[in-house]
Write a protein that holds these residues in place. Structure first.
Motif, PDB file in Angstrom:
ATOM      1  N   ALA A 224       0.965  -1.307   0.197  1.00  0.00           N
ATOM      2  CA  ALA A 224      -0.024  -0.099   0.018  1.00  0.00           C
ATOM      3  C   ALA A 224       0.863   1.251   0.090  1.00  0.00           C
ATOM      4  O   ALA A 224       0.663   2.289  -0.843  1.00  0.00           O
ATOM      5  N   PRO A 235      -6.203   6.388  -1.378  1.00  0.00           N
ATOM      6  CA  PRO A 235      -6.903   5.266  -0.639  1.00  0.00           C
ATOM      7  C   PRO A 235      -8.182   4.928  -1.181  1.00  0.00           C
ATOM      8  O   PRO A 235      -8.694   3.835  -0.931  1.00  0.00           O
ATOM      9  N   ASP A 236      -8.663   6.074  -1.812  1.00  0.00           N
ATOM     10  CA  ASP A 236     -10.054   5.424  -2.654  1.00  0.00           C
ATOM     11  C   ASP A 236     -10.063   4.906  -4.147  1.00  0.00           C
ATOM     12  O   ASP A 236     -11.042   4.892  -4.501  1.00  0.00           O
ATOM     13  N   THR A 269     -11.900  -0.379  -3.068  1.00  0.00           N
ATOM     14  CA  THR A 269     -10.902   0.663  -2.993  1.00  0.00           C
ATOM     15  C   THR A 269      -9.874   0.042  -2.259  1.00  0.00           C
ATOM     16  O   THR A 269      -9.827  -1.027  -1.503  1.00  0.00           O
ATOM     17  N   THR A 271      -8.684   1.136   0.409  1.00  0.00           N
ATOM     18  CA  THR A 271      -9.010   1.298   1.862  1.00  0.00           C
ATOM     19  C   THR A 271      -9.824  -0.035   2.184  1.00  0.00           C
ATOM     20  O   THR A 271      -9.631  -0.648   3.300  1.00  0.00           O
ATOM     21  N   ARG A 275      -9.184  -3.335   4.616  1.00  0.00           N
ATOM     22  CA  ARG A 275      -9.923  -3.670   5.737  1.00  0.00           C
ATOM     23  C   ARG A 275     -10.257  -5.223   6.089  1.00  0.00           C
ATOM     24  O   ARG A 275     -10.316  -5.814   6.891  1.00  0.00           O
ATOM     25  N   GLN A 394      -2.285   8.943   5.049  1.00  0.00           N
ATOM     26  CA  GLN A 394      -3.099   8.260   4.500  1.00  0.00           C
ATOM     27  C   GLN A 394      -3.173   6.471   5.110  1.00  0.00           C
ATOM     28  O   GLN A 394      -4.177   6.199   5.234  1.00  0.00           O
ATOM     29  N   MET A 398      -6.144   4.114   6.811  1.00  0.00           N
ATOM     30  CA  MET A 398      -6.624   2.895   6.489  1.00  0.00           C
ATOM     31  C   MET A 398      -6.294   1.834   7.447  1.00  0.00           C
ATOM     32  O   MET A 398      -7.122   0.930   7.673  1.00  0.00           O
ATOM     33  N   ASP A 401      -8.976   2.298  10.217  1.00  0.00           N
ATOM     34  CA  ASP A 401     -10.205   1.524   9.648  1.00  0.00           C
ATOM     35  C   ASP A 401     -10.067  -0.068   9.797  1.00  0.00           C
ATOM     36  O   ASP A 401     -11.295  -0.670   9.924  1.00  0.00           O
ATOM     37  N   LYS A 421      -2.838  -3.792  11.456  1.00  0.00           N
ATOM     38  CA  LYS A 421      -3.025  -4.916  10.177  1.00  0.00           C
ATOM     39  C   LYS A 421      -2.802  -6.383  10.589  1.00  0.00           C
ATOM     40  O   LYS A 421      -1.797  -6.394  11.373  1.00  0.00           O
TER      41      LYS A 421
END
Length: 484
Positions: A224, A235-236, A269, A271, A275, A394, A398, A401, A421
């Motif tokens: 990422a 991120p989108d 996305t 993000t 997730r 960013q 992420m 999230d 993560k």
């Protein structure tokens, strides 16, 4: 006759000069190396009669020497035994030294050049040689939480202060009791050494820094980072995220762990893909970026370099040299030949937490003489700017999230925003996967970054996951630091 005598004299002179040259070389250039060898009996006997300095956490000794009623005069003891063993190592007459006892040996026995003036004073005043103290950066509460959290599992925990690089915790299990190897009873020491070396779970190994593992989905943070740093992604940005991603040069596709597309979409996305730890999404990103971009980004986080000289035999994390396209896709999700230590993955999290700047990790805070004069103090040092502050921000969002809404929910801390993560790294069909979790907190002002690896746990294979096994341990370590 005279000619023969002359030749003999010349030969004798050459041999004498060679002997003098070799003696000078050994004393001037190799003295420290020879004195430091574990098999140097003369030096070893001498050093065992020295009041060796303590290894401290704050003012509390985790290794110290006490007077003994035998020929060695002092007995090395480890009050907390296995808790700190991966860091302190051991000091053994029979089997030498390990850990900080090895790398800081000259400071601890008082022979280091930085303590030369102290030794001169000792000689003048007829005082016996005494070693200096080494203070570690470890946080006692974090270390205890890490060791307790690992429990009977086989694994490791590393925690780092992101802004400085201080190592706050470094625990591995199974561990060992260094007191058994420091004993002056050679029969008991031999038995302990044999038992430890024959143990298939390798308790003498520091899994936190000396062992390499596939990092699995925690490596998606590196992928990422490379994607966001390329300027081609945000991120989108939506990426291909089907249940199965066809790969070039092979009929074997890359699949998601649950056999479904990512979050209900074939085009999630970045993000959303993080997730749900979507393999196909990050595999497709890796293919688009190419192996060179991934390797360069990994290197900026510390892959390919030895990160911690204060411990012996620290492993160098690796990204494969020349992977083909299917191997690149696998590498992008932390599989194929990607290998990392828990220390390395803690550095990745710490770098993101520190606005993209990776600090050099260190274990030794300072060294002091027996009369408490500081002879060295470690200063924080930057290694790399792995990503820009904008990209780090960013990535942080992420990762938050992931913990708030995704696979990292077990790492949540009440009242504290956690960025994290998860990872579940597959190895082979005959052994269970590795469970990972790396995180930092608070997300807006990080005080601690942590990586947890579970190599083996006594549960069913299908129940092994980073969120389920590793995240609760990381949570307890972070809470131990944040509650202070």
């Amino acid at each position: 006759m005279n000619s023969a005598i002359r030749r003999l004299a010349v030969a004798a002179m050459i041999l004498m000069l060679a002997l003098m040259a070799n003696s000078t070389y050994l004393q001037a250039f190799r003295a420290n190396e020879i004195n430091g060898r574990n098999d140097n009996n003369r030096v070893r006997d001498s050093q065992f009669s020295v009041n060796r300095g303590p290894i401290l956490i704050g003012s509390t000794p985790v290794a110290q020497s006490k007077p003994s009623n035998d020929r060695f005069k002092y007995q090395r003891t480890y009050p907390s035994g296995p808790v700190y063993a991966p860091v302190t190592g051991f000091y053994s007459y029979r089997f030498g030294r390990a850990g900080i006892e090895l790398t800081m040996n000259s400071e601890l026995n008082g022979s280091d050049p930085s303590m030369a003036f102290r030794r001169i004073i000792d000689v003048i005043s007829n005082r016996p040689q005494q070693g200096g103290s080494v203070t570690l950066t470890l946080n006692a509460a974090a270390q205890q939480a890490a060791y307790k959290g690992l429990g009977s599992k086989t694994g490791a925990v590393v925690a780092i202060e992101p802004k400085t690089g201080k190592i706050l915790a470094m625990a591995t299990t199974p561990s060992y009791d260094p007191n058994r190897l420091a004993s002056h009873d050679s029969t008991k020491v031999d038995a302990a050494w044999k038992s430890l070396n024959e143990d298939k779970d390798r308790p003498l190994s520091n899994r936190a820094a000396q062992e390499l593992y596939p990092p699995g989905s925690t490596f998606k943070l590196v992928t990422a980072a490379a994607a966001l740093s390329s300027g081609k992604y945000t991120p989108d940005t939506k990426v291909s995220s089907p249940a199965e991603l066809p790969l070039p040069q092979t009929t074997v596709p890359l699949v998601n762990e649950d056999g479904k597309n990512c979050g209900g979409s074939n085009n999630a996305t970045l993000t959303v893909a993080l997730r749900y730890s979507c393999n196909t999404a990050y595999g497709s990103v890796g293919l688009a970026l190419g192996p060179d971009a991934l390797r360069e980004q990994a290197a900026k986080f510390g892959f390919g370099a030895r990160p911690l000289a204060e411990l012996p035999s620290v492993a160098t994390s690796q990204f494969p040299g020349d992977p083909n396209e299917p191997q690149t896709a696998q590498s992008a999700i932390g599989q194929f030949d990607v290998r990392a230590t828990p220390l390395q993955m803690a550095m990745v999290a710490a770098g993101i937490a520190n606005k993209g700047e990776v600090m050099k990790p260190y274990l030794v805070q300072n060294v002091k003489t027996p009369d408490l004069k500081t002879v060295s103090e470690t200063k924080p040092e930057s290694l790399h700017q792995a990503v820009t502050p904008q990209v780090a921000s960013q990535l942080t969002a992420m990762m938050v999230d992931v913990v708030n809404n995704g696979t990292g929910k077990p790492g949540q801390i009440s009242g504290v925003q956690v960025a994290g993560k998860t990872g579940t790294a597959q190895t082979s069909k005959d052994r269970p996967p590795y469970a990972w979790f790396t995180a930092f907190a608070p997300a807006d002002d990080p005080k601690i970054a942590v990586a947890v690896l579970i190599e083996k746990a006594d549960i069913a294979r299908d129940d092994i996951a980073g969120g389920r096994l590793a995240a609760p341990i990381a949570k307890s370590v972070m809470e131990a630091v944040l509650s202070q």
